[in-house]
Design a protein around this motif. Structure first.
Motif, mmCIF file in Angstrom:
data_model
loop_
_atom_site.group_PDB
_atom_site.id
_atom_site.type_symbol
_atom_site.label_atom_id
_atom_site.label_comp_id
_atom_site.label_asym_id
_atom_site.label_seq_id
_atom_site.Cartn_x
_atom_site.Cartn_y
_atom_site.Cartn_z
ATOM 1 N N GLN A 80 0.832 -1.181 0.000
ATOM 2 C CA GLN A 80 0.000 0.000 0.000
ATOM 3 C C GLN A 80 0.878 1.246 0.000
ATOM 4 O OE1 GLN A 80 -2.370 0.563 3.538
ATOM 5 N NE2 GLN A 80 -3.749 2.004 2.535
ATOM 6 N N VAL A 81 0.489 2.238 -0.785
ATOM 7 C CA VAL A 81 1.157 3.527 -0.806
ATOM 8 C C VAL A 81 0.366 4.474 0.080
ATOM 9 C CG1 VAL A 81 1.847 5.510 -2.195
ATOM 10 C CG2 VAL A 81 2.118 3.186 -3.092
ATOM 11 N N GLN A 82 1.054 5.098 0.998
ATOM 12 C CA GLN A 82 0.421 6.048 1.902
ATOM 13 C C GLN A 82 1.077 7.408 1.771
ATOM 14 O OE1 GLN A 82 0.788 4.183 5.762
ATOM 15 N NE2 GLN A 82 -1.140 3.083 5.520
ATOM 16 N N LEU A 83 0.250 8.436 1.717
ATOM 17 C CA LEU A 83 0.711 9.809 1.649
ATOM 18 C C LEU A 83 0.061 10.581 2.792
ATOM 19 C CD1 LEU A 83 0.219 10.429 -2.186
ATOM 20 C CD2 LEU A 83 2.331 9.752 -1.029
ATOM 21 N N VAL A 84 0.865 11.256 3.580
ATOM 22 C CA VAL A 84 0.367 11.996 4.726
ATOM 23 C C VAL A 84 0.885 13.424 4.657
ATOM 24 C CG1 VAL A 84 0.243 12.153 7.229
ATOM 25 C CG2 VAL A 84 0.271 9.915 6.122
ATOM 26 N N GLU A 85 -0.046 14.384 4.569
ATOM 27 C CA GLU A 85 0.322 15.795 4.519
ATOM 28 C C GLU A 85 0.360 16.393 5.917
ATOM 29 O OE1 GLU A 85 -2.748 15.253 1.072
ATOM 30 O OE2 GLU A 85 -2.487 14.582 3.144
ATOM 31 N N SER A 86 1.163 17.428 6.049
ATOM 32 C CA SER A 86 1.207 18.198 7.282
ATOM 33 C C SER A 86 1.701 19.602 6.956
ATOM 34 C CB SER A 86 2.104 17.539 8.329
ATOM 35 O OG SER A 86 3.447 17.462 7.876
ATOM 36 N N GLY A 87 1.571 20.500 7.912
ATOM 37 C CA GLY A 87 2.106 21.843 7.759
ATOM 38 C C GLY A 87 1.083 22.922 7.481
ATOM 39 N N GLY A 88 -0.174 22.547 7.317
ATOM 40 C CA GLY A 88 -1.197 23.546 7.085
ATOM 41 C C GLY A 88 -1.489 24.352 8.336
ATOM 42 N N GLY A 89 -2.239 25.420 8.153
ATOM 43 C CA GLY A 89 -2.589 26.266 9.275
ATOM 44 C C GLY A 89 -3.113 27.603 8.819
ATOM 45 N N LEU A 90 -3.182 28.530 9.759
ATOM 46 C CA LEU A 90 -3.652 29.886 9.509
ATOM 47 C C LEU A 90 -2.465 30.816 9.337
ATOM 48 C CD1 LEU A 90 -5.960 32.019 9.445
ATOM 49 C CD2 LEU A 90 -5.699 32.163 11.933
ATOM 50 N N VAL A 91 -2.497 31.622 8.289
ATOM 51 C CA VAL A 91 -1.405 32.545 8.019
ATOM 52 C C VAL A 91 -1.968 33.855 7.488
ATOM 53 C CG1 VAL A 91 -1.046 31.703 5.657
ATOM 54 C CG2 VAL A 91 0.846 32.786 6.895
ATOM 55 N N GLN A 92 -1.283 34.944 7.774
ATOM 56 C CA GLN A 92 -1.688 36.252 7.281
ATOM 57 C C GLN A 92 -1.367 36.404 5.801
ATOM 58 O OE1 GLN A 92 -3.168 38.800 9.052
ATOM 59 N NE2 GLN A 92 -3.273 37.568 10.910
ATOM 60 N N SER A 133 9.267 5.988 -8.843
ATOM 61 C CA SER A 133 10.383 6.664 -9.489
ATOM 62 C C SER A 133 10.130 6.956 -10.961
ATOM 63 C CB SER A 133 11.665 5.842 -9.342
ATOM 64 O OG SER A 133 11.518 4.561 -9.928
ATOM 65 N N SER A 134 9.114 6.346 -11.542
ATOM 66 C CA SER A 134 8.789 6.592 -12.943
ATOM 67 C C SER A 134 7.501 7.385 -13.114
ATOM 68 C CB SER A 134 8.679 5.279 -13.714
ATOM 69 O OG SER A 134 7.620 4.478 -13.220
ATOM 70 N N GLY A 135 6.914 7.777 -12.026
ATOM 71 C CA GLY A 135 5.661 8.499 -12.084
ATOM 72 C C GLY A 135 5.818 9.969 -11.732
ATOM 73 N N ALA A 136 4.898 10.458 -10.942
ATOM 74 C CA ALA A 136 4.922 11.862 -10.569
ATOM 75 C C ALA A 136 4.281 12.041 -9.205
ATOM 76 C CB ALA A 136 4.185 12.704 -11.610
ATOM 77 N N MET A 137 4.630 13.126 -8.571
ATOM 78 C CA MET A 137 3.972 13.535 -7.345
ATOM 79 C C MET A 137 3.600 14.993 -7.485
ATOM 80 S SD MET A 137 5.966 11.553 -4.271
ATOM 81 C CE MET A 137 4.598 11.915 -3.148
ATOM 82 N N GLY A 138 2.491 15.346 -6.871
ATOM 83 C CA GLY A 138 2.026 16.707 -7.011
ATOM 84 C C GLY A 138 1.169 17.158 -5.848
ATOM 85 N N GLY A 198 1.418 6.499 -10.233
ATOM 86 C CA GLY A 198 2.288 5.341 -10.343
ATOM 87 C C GLY A 198 2.666 4.967 -11.760
ATOM 88 N N PHE A 199 2.022 5.554 -12.741
ATOM 89 C CA PHE A 199 2.282 5.228 -14.136
ATOM 90 C C PHE A 199 3.313 6.176 -14.724
ATOM 91 C CE2 PHE A 199 -0.975 2.114 -14.450
ATOM 92 C CZ PHE A 199 -1.999 2.550 -13.634
#
Length: 126
Positions: free
Chosen positions: A1-13, A30-35, A100-101
């Motif tokens: 299984q591929v897992q992606l976990v985001e962090s770092g969001g919040g409130l900013v001026q 390694s042959s695909g893309a991330m975005g 993954g493609f």
């Protein structure tokens, strides 16, 4: 299984900065893309930035070009989105995505990605 976990969001001026992080586990692409995509209430999910791993190409939405930077730490298996000069219209839930493609270019539509993180809220407000 591929897992992606985001962090770092919040409130900013407005005019401020945030750095979003995406930690990947399981199989890497390694042959695909991330975005990064974002979605505000009542709006369509929007491409923000991406990297094609095979070519090293990066792509940005016109609305964020010059303000946002996508980068990777291969050793830590992490992808980052450095956001500067933030505007209220940048307010959205930001999602990390992986494809993954094989691709030489950076896909810019949500349907071209196979895996998604849970999202992290970014709010730009005074």
């Amino acid at each position: 299984q591929v897992q992606l976990v985001e962090s770092g969001g919040g409130l900013v001026q407005p005019g401020g900065s945030l750095r979003l992080s995406c930690a990947a586990s399981g199989r890497t692409f390694s042959s695909g893309a991330m975005g990064w995509f974002r979605q505000a209430p009542g709006k369509e999910r929007e491409f923000v930035a991406g990297i094609a791993w095979s070519s090293g190409r990066t792509a940005y939405a016109d609305s964020v070009k010059g303000r946002f930077t996508i980068s990777r730490d291969n050793a830590k298996k992490m992808v980052f989105l450095q956001m500067t000069s933030l505007k209220p219209e940048d307010t959205a839930v930001y999602y990390c995505a992986a494809r993954g493609f094989y691709t030489e270019w950076v896909p810019s539509h949500w349907s071209d990605y196979n895996y998604w993180g849970q999202g992290t809220q970014v709010t730009v407000s005074s």
